[in-house]
Design a protein around this motif. Structure first.
Motif, PDB file in Angstrom:
ATOM      1  N   LYS A 221       0.114  11.403  -9.598  1.00 25.61           N
ATOM      2  CA  LYS A 221      -1.221  10.812  -9.665  1.00 25.61           C
ATOM      3  C   LYS A 221      -1.992  10.948  -8.358  1.00 25.61           C
ATOM      4  N   ALA A 222      -1.296  11.206  -7.249  1.00 26.79           N
ATOM      5  CA  ALA A 222      -1.957  11.311  -5.946  1.00 26.79           C
ATOM      6  C   ALA A 222      -1.383  12.505  -5.204  1.00 26.79           C
ATOM      7  N   ASP A 223      -2.254  13.239  -4.540  1.00 27.50           N
ATOM      8  CA  ASP A 223      -1.833  14.396  -3.757  1.00 27.50           C
ATOM      9  C   ASP A 223      -1.915  14.022  -2.274  1.00 27.50           C
ATOM     10  N   VAL A 224      -0.848  13.377  -1.795  1.00 29.16           N
ATOM     11  CA  VAL A 224      -0.800  12.900  -0.414  1.00 29.16           C
ATOM     12  C   VAL A 224       0.510  13.329   0.228  1.00 29.16           C
TER      13      VAL A 224
ATOM     14  N   TRP B  15       0.839  -1.203   0.000  1.00 24.23           N
ATOM     15  CA  TRP B  15       0.000   0.000   0.000  1.00 24.23           C
ATOM     16  C   TRP B  15       0.871   1.249   0.000  1.00 24.23           C
ATOM     17  N   SER B  16       1.852   1.295   0.902  1.00 23.22           N
ATOM     18  CA  SER B  16       2.707   2.478   0.988  1.00 23.22           C
ATOM     19  C   SER B  16       3.563   2.637  -0.264  1.00 23.22           C
TER      20      SER B  16
ATOM     21  N   ALA C 221       2.813   6.651  -6.728  1.00 25.65           N
ATOM     22  CA  ALA C 221       1.784   7.484  -7.373  1.00 25.65           C
ATOM     23  C   ALA C 221       1.985   8.959  -7.040  1.00 25.65           C
ATOM     24  N   SER C 222       2.412   9.249  -5.814  1.00 27.49           N
ATOM     25  CA  SER C 222       2.618  10.654  -5.450  1.00 27.49           C
ATOM     26  C   SER C 222       3.782  11.265  -6.219  1.00 27.49           C
TER      27      SER C 222
ATOM     28  N   PHE D 182       1.209   4.053  -3.149  1.00 28.60           N
ATOM     29  CA  PHE D 182       0.859   5.460  -2.992  1.00 28.60           C
ATOM     30  C   PHE D 182       2.076   6.372  -3.047  1.00 28.60           C
TER      31      PHE D 182
ATOM     32  N   ARG E  65       3.913  12.829   1.304  1.00 32.35           N
ATOM     33  CA  ARG E  65       4.992  11.884   0.986  1.00 32.35           C
ATOM     34  C   ARG E  65       5.796  11.479   2.214  1.00 32.35           C
TER      35      ARG E  65
END
Length: 65
Positions: free
Chosen positions: A39-42, A27-28, A34-35, A31, A44
Motif C-alpha cells: 500500500k505504500a512505496d517507502v 507511525w512506524s 502498509a509497505s 507504515f 522499509r
C-alpha cells in the motif's frame, strides 16, 4: 518511563515525551505494515530501524535462545 520527580506522578513534560514516543512507534508500525502489504512505496529499512528504536525505548528486547 523515568519519573524525574520521584513521586510516581508524571509531569506534563514527561507525559508529552511519552505521547511522542508512542506516536512514533505507531507511525512506524503503520507504515511498515502498509509497505509490506504493497500500500505504500517507502524505504522499509528506515521504517524498521525507527520501529526498532521506538520499541527499544520502552524496554522491548529481542528474544535469544
Amino acid at each position: 518511563m523515568a519519573d524525574s520527580n520521584n513521586n510516581g506522578i508524571l509531569d506534563s513534560h514527561e507525559k508529552w515525551f511519552l505521547m511522542m514516543k508512542i506516536m512514533v512507534l505507531l507511525w512506524s508500525m503503520v507504515f511498515l505494515t502498509a509497505s509490506y502489504l504493497g500500500k505504500a512505496d517507502v524505504d522499509r529499512t528506515f521504517l524498521a530501524t525507527t520501529f526498532t528504536a521506538a520499541a527499544a525505548s520502552f524496554g522491548v528486547k529481542r528474544l535469544t535462545k
